[in-house]
Motif scaffolding. Structure first.
Motif, PDB file in Angstrom:
ATOM      1  N   VAL A 199      40.650  31.324  45.313  1.00 32.12           N
ATOM      2  CA  VAL A 199      40.299  31.739  43.956  1.00 32.12           C
ATOM      3  C   VAL A 199      39.458  30.637  43.323  1.00 32.12           C
ATOM      4  O   VAL A 199      39.860  29.469  43.307  1.00 32.12           O
ATOM      5  N   SER A 200      38.291  31.013  42.812  1.00 32.61           N
ATOM      6  CA  SER A 200      37.422  30.024  42.171  1.00 32.61           C
ATOM      7  C   SER A 200      37.911  29.701  40.766  1.00 32.61           C
ATOM      8  O   SER A 200      38.541  30.526  40.091  1.00 32.61           O
ATOM      9  N   VAL A 201      37.581  28.474  40.353  1.00 35.47           N
ATOM     10  CA  VAL A 201      37.939  27.981  39.024  1.00 35.47           C
ATOM     11  C   VAL A 201      36.667  27.528  38.328  1.00 35.47           C
ATOM     12  O   VAL A 201      35.904  26.720  38.871  1.00 35.47           O
ATOM     13  N   LEU A 202      36.421  28.059  37.148  1.00 29.25           N
ATOM     14  CA  LEU A 202      35.324  27.591  36.296  1.00 29.25           C
ATOM     15  C   LEU A 202      35.907  27.263  34.930  1.00 29.25           C
ATOM     16  O   LEU A 202      36.666  28.057  34.363  1.00 29.25           O
ATOM     17  N   ASP A 203      35.554  26.102  34.416  1.00 26.94           N
ATOM     18  CA  ASP A 203      36.047  25.660  33.104  1.00 26.94           C
ATOM     19  C   ASP A 203      37.571  25.703  33.040  1.00 26.94           C
ATOM     20  O   ASP A 203      38.158  26.019  32.001  1.00 26.94           O
ATOM     21  N   ALA A 213      51.813  29.124  39.567  1.00 27.33           N
ATOM     22  CA  ALA A 213      51.555  28.068  40.555  1.00 27.33           C
ATOM     23  C   ALA A 213      50.093  27.647  40.544  1.00 27.33           C
ATOM     24  O   ALA A 213      49.774  26.452  40.637  1.00 27.33           O
ATOM     25  N   HIS A 214      49.180  28.621  40.447  1.00 33.81           N
ATOM     26  CA  HIS A 214      47.749  28.288  40.364  1.00 33.81           C
ATOM     27  C   HIS A 214      47.471  27.410  39.148  1.00 33.81           C
ATOM     28  O   HIS A 214      46.782  26.384  39.244  1.00 33.81           O
ATOM     29  N   ARG A 215      47.995  27.821  38.015  1.00 37.37           N
ATOM     30  CA  ARG A 215      47.733  27.069  36.782  1.00 37.37           C
ATOM     31  C   ARG A 215      48.343  25.674  36.839  1.00 37.37           C
ATOM     32  O   ARG A 215      47.739  24.716  36.349  1.00 37.37           O
ATOM     33  N   ARG A 216      49.504  25.548  37.438  1.00 37.82           N
ATOM     34  CA  ARG A 216      50.115  24.216  37.534  1.00 37.82           C
ATOM     35  C   ARG A 216      49.280  23.294  38.407  1.00 37.82           C
ATOM     36  O   ARG A 216      49.067  22.118  38.060  1.00 37.82           O
ATOM     37  N   VAL A 222      41.170  27.128  44.280  1.00 37.06           N
ATOM     38  CA  VAL A 222      42.577  27.054  44.662  1.00 37.06           C
ATOM     39  C   VAL A 222      42.744  27.867  45.942  1.00 37.06           C
ATOM     40  O   VAL A 222      42.385  29.047  45.989  1.00 37.06           O
ATOM     41  N   TYR A 223      43.231  27.215  46.980  1.00 37.88           N
ATOM     42  CA  TYR A 223      43.476  27.848  48.276  1.00 37.88           C
ATOM     43  C   TYR A 223      44.960  28.132  48.399  1.00 37.88           C
ATOM     44  O   TYR A 223      45.790  27.267  48.119  1.00 37.88           O
ATOM     45  N   LEU A 224      45.286  29.343  48.815  1.00 33.90           N
ATOM     46  CA  LEU A 224      46.684  29.674  49.107  1.00 33.90           C
ATOM     47  C   LEU A 224      46.771  30.276  50.494  1.00 33.90           C
ATOM     48  O   LEU A 224      45.872  30.986  50.942  1.00 33.90           O
ATOM     49  N   GLN A 225      47.867  29.993  51.186  1.00 31.70           N
ATOM     50  CA  GLN A 225      48.094  30.499  52.541  1.00 31.70           C
ATOM     51  C   GLN A 225      49.558  30.898  52.688  1.00 31.70           C
ATOM     52  O   GLN A 225      50.452  30.165  52.269  1.00 31.70           O
ATOM     53  N   VAL A 226      49.761  32.063  53.273  1.00 29.45           N
ATOM     54  CA  VAL A 226      51.110  32.539  53.566  1.00 29.45           C
ATOM     55  C   VAL A 226      51.187  32.825  55.058  1.00 29.45           C
ATOM     56  O   VAL A 226      50.378  33.594  55.589  1.00 29.45           O
ATOM     57  N   THR A 227      52.124  32.190  55.748  1.00 25.69           N
ATOM     58  CA  THR A 227      52.324  32.467  57.169  1.00 25.69           C
ATOM     59  C   THR A 227      53.693  33.124  57.367  1.00 25.69           C
ATOM     60  O   THR A 227      54.530  33.144  56.467  1.00 25.69           O
ATOM     61  N   ARG A 261      39.611  27.793  34.456  1.00 21.97           N
ATOM     62  CA  ARG A 261      40.194  29.130  34.455  1.00 21.97           C
ATOM     63  C   ARG A 261      39.881  29.844  35.764  1.00 21.97           C
ATOM     64  O   ARG A 261      38.867  29.586  36.411  1.00 21.97           O
ATOM     65  N   LEU A 262      40.742  30.779  36.140  1.00 22.95           N
ATOM     66  CA  LEU A 262      40.676  31.473  37.426  1.00 22.95           C
ATOM     67  C   LEU A 262      39.828  32.731  37.335  1.00 22.95           C
ATOM     68  O   LEU A 262      39.990  33.541  36.408  1.00 22.95           O
ATOM     69  N   LEU A 263      38.950  32.895  38.330  1.00 19.70           N
ATOM     70  CA  LEU A 263      38.058  34.053  38.349  1.00 19.70           C
ATOM     71  C   LEU A 263      38.656  35.192  39.164  1.00 19.70           C
ATOM     72  O   LEU A 263      39.104  34.994  40.295  1.00 19.70           O
ATOM     73  N   ASP A 264      38.653  36.391  38.597  1.00 18.80           N
ATOM     74  CA  ASP A 264      39.060  37.619  39.288  1.00 18.80           C
ATOM     75  C   ASP A 264      40.420  37.459  39.972  1.00 18.80           C
ATOM     76  O   ASP A 264      40.636  37.903  41.106  1.00 18.80           O
ATOM     77  N   PHE A 265      41.352  36.858  39.264  1.00 22.42           N
ATOM     78  CA  PHE A 265      42.665  36.565  39.847  1.00 22.42           C
ATOM     79  C   PHE A 265      43.385  37.839  40.272  1.00 22.42           C
ATOM     80  O   PHE A 265      43.981  37.897  41.354  1.00 22.42           O
ATOM     81  N   GLU A 266      43.320  38.866  39.455  1.00 19.05           N
ATOM     82  CA  GLU A 266      44.018  40.113  39.778  1.00 19.05           C
ATOM     83  C   GLU A 266      43.505  40.713  41.083  1.00 19.05           C
ATOM     84  O   GLU A 266      44.285  41.187  41.912  1.00 19.05           O
ATOM     85  N   GLY A 267      42.180  40.682  41.282  1.00 19.97           N
ATOM     86  CA  GLY A 267      41.615  41.209  42.516  1.00 19.97           C
ATOM     87  C   GLY A 267      42.104  40.462  43.740  1.00 19.97           C
ATOM     88  O   GLY A 267      42.423  41.073  44.775  1.00 19.97           O
TER      89      GLY A 267
END
Length: 286
Positions: free
Chosen positions: A36-40, A74-77, A89-94, A42-48
């Protein structure tokens, strides 16, 4: 400053973060991810991104380790802990650590492994390549058949990107049966006579979150769109070409296999889409 990362609900310095050597993400590439990209800040298109994450987990029969609200927290923190203004922000679930290596899936109650980290990229939206464009080369698409699932199986795209750079290109477009599927880490488009052409959604390509937003914004701007396969020859004869991704946004392509696309410079459609996409993403960021 050492980054603070997230591992299974814990926030700790990156040099203290560990995952078991028996984790299936490590042994089997049995995992999915999102960026998820962050500008200023804030998270872009988080819901998508959360919707696609849920789909990837479901397609692989994996459990959902967190709710959308918990993912957002978690992203905001992590953004706050690492003082990220522009970046990712990179997230991975294994599928987690079943205790030993086995081709068979572990029991469904095996806890998944969740890893998250940030990357700071100051000026992410001001990438100078948006003004010069990318040069791509074409390579055979040798990936597995379920490219619609955003898995961590990224070895062949990495190999293709390295081959492209060895040829003096910025990236590669992958080709199957004479038709372009997508780039190594992006969706591919051409523009001909004012119409945007991109491959339709299927198992053959990743269902890009940026792709969905750009096509919606193109329709709102009354730009014609065709979702269909296109050949390498069509691409070389196009008026424009571009790619989309979460971190590159809308990026013009100015050459394919050393053949100039259109005028050999970023075209007006790609430039306009990049502008309206960034405006909309900044407006709706969370």
């Amino acid at each position: 400053m050492t980054r603070i990362v997230h591992v299974n609900g814990r926030y700790l310095p990156e040099d203290q973060a560990t995952v078991s050597i028996f984790d299936r993400g490590f042994l089997m590439a049995d995992g999915v991810y999102e960026v998820v990209s962050v500008l200023d800040g804030r998270l872009l298109d988080f819901e998508g991104h959360m919707k696609r994450l849920a789909r990837s987990l479901d397609e692989l029969g994996m459990s959902h380790p967190m709710t959308d609200e918990e993912w957002l927290e978690a992203h905001r923190r992590l953004i706050a802990e690492n003082d990220i203004t522009d970046g990712l922000v990179y997230l991975q679930v294994t599928r987690g650590n079943p205790g030993d290596r086995d081709f068979a899936y572990p029991p469904k109650d095996t806890p998944p492994t969740v890893v998250m980290f940030t990357q700071s990229k100051p000026g992410l939206a001001e990438n100078p390549q948006a003004d010069t464009g990318l040069r791509v080369c074409t390579l055979p698409d040798l990936r597995w058949a379920r490219r619609d699932i955003k898995t961590v199986q990224l070895l062949y795209p990495s190999m293709a990107k390295m081959e492209a750079k060895a040829r003096g290109c910025d990236d590669a477009w992958m080709v199957e049966d004479g038709h372009v599927t997508e780039g190594t880490s992006n969706n591919a488009y051409i523009v001909k006579d004012g119409t945007i052409v991109t491959r339709a959604l299927s198992d053959d390509i990743l269902h890009g979150i940026t792709r969905a937003a750009v096509l919606r914004l193109a329709a709102e701007a009354q730009l014609a769109v065709e979702e269909r396969n296109f050949t390498v020859e069509e691409a070389k004869a196009a008026d424009e070409a571009f790619v989309t991704s979460a971190s590159a946004f809308v990026m013009p392509v100015v050459a394919i296999d050393e053949a100039a696309v259109g005028t050999g410079a970023p075209g007006p459609v790609a430039r306009r889409l990049r502008e309206i996409y960034l405006d909309e993403m900044r407006r709706t960021a969370v």
